[in-house]
Design a protein around this motif. Structure first.
Motif: not given
Length: 123
Positions: A87-104
């Motif tokens: 989903t994030f082309n292997g980018s852990l920072p992109a995963f964390i950014a998406a997670f943090a953006k949509h989770s409180s």
């Protein structure tokens, strides 16, 4: 060093594995009873899942005693790695950014994550 890939565990199999991890080693008869109670599975379904997971190296069934060959942590890590890769082309920072953006995150959760990152930097 060569590391074997963690075998894929699908969603219904994962629910089964949660029961196994909690009770292992466990007799197959008792496992059938727990799967009927917790998952609504028939005896045939439970034995089919045991056979499939044994074939894939997730568990072993010896003398009617079932135990795991793969830990819960290993299965969870493999799932997360697959999700990040796909989903994030292997980018852990992109995963964390998406997670943090949509989770409180609570301040306590944010502090725990910060501690994990800091501990990882020290390794």
């Amino acid at each position: 060093m060569f590391l074997m890939a963690t075998p894929k565990v699908f969603e219904s199999e994962y629910r089964f594995c949660l029961i196994l991890w909690e009770h292992e080693p466990i007799g197959s008869t008792q496992l059938v009873r727990l799967c009927k109670e917790k998952l609504g599975w028939t005896k045939a379904t439970t034995y089919t899942v045991i056979r499939r997971l044994a074939e894939r190296g997730v568990l072993k069934n010896e003398n009617a005693v079932v135990s795991s060959l793969v830990s819960k942590d290993e299965v969870q890590a493999a799932e997360i790695n697959e999700l990040v890769e796909k989903t994030f082309n292997g980018s852990l920072p992109a995963f964390i950014a998406a997670f943090a953006k949509h989770s409180s995150l609570s301040p306590k959760e944010a502090a725990e994550i910060r501690k994990m990152i800091d501990a990882h930097k020290e390794e």
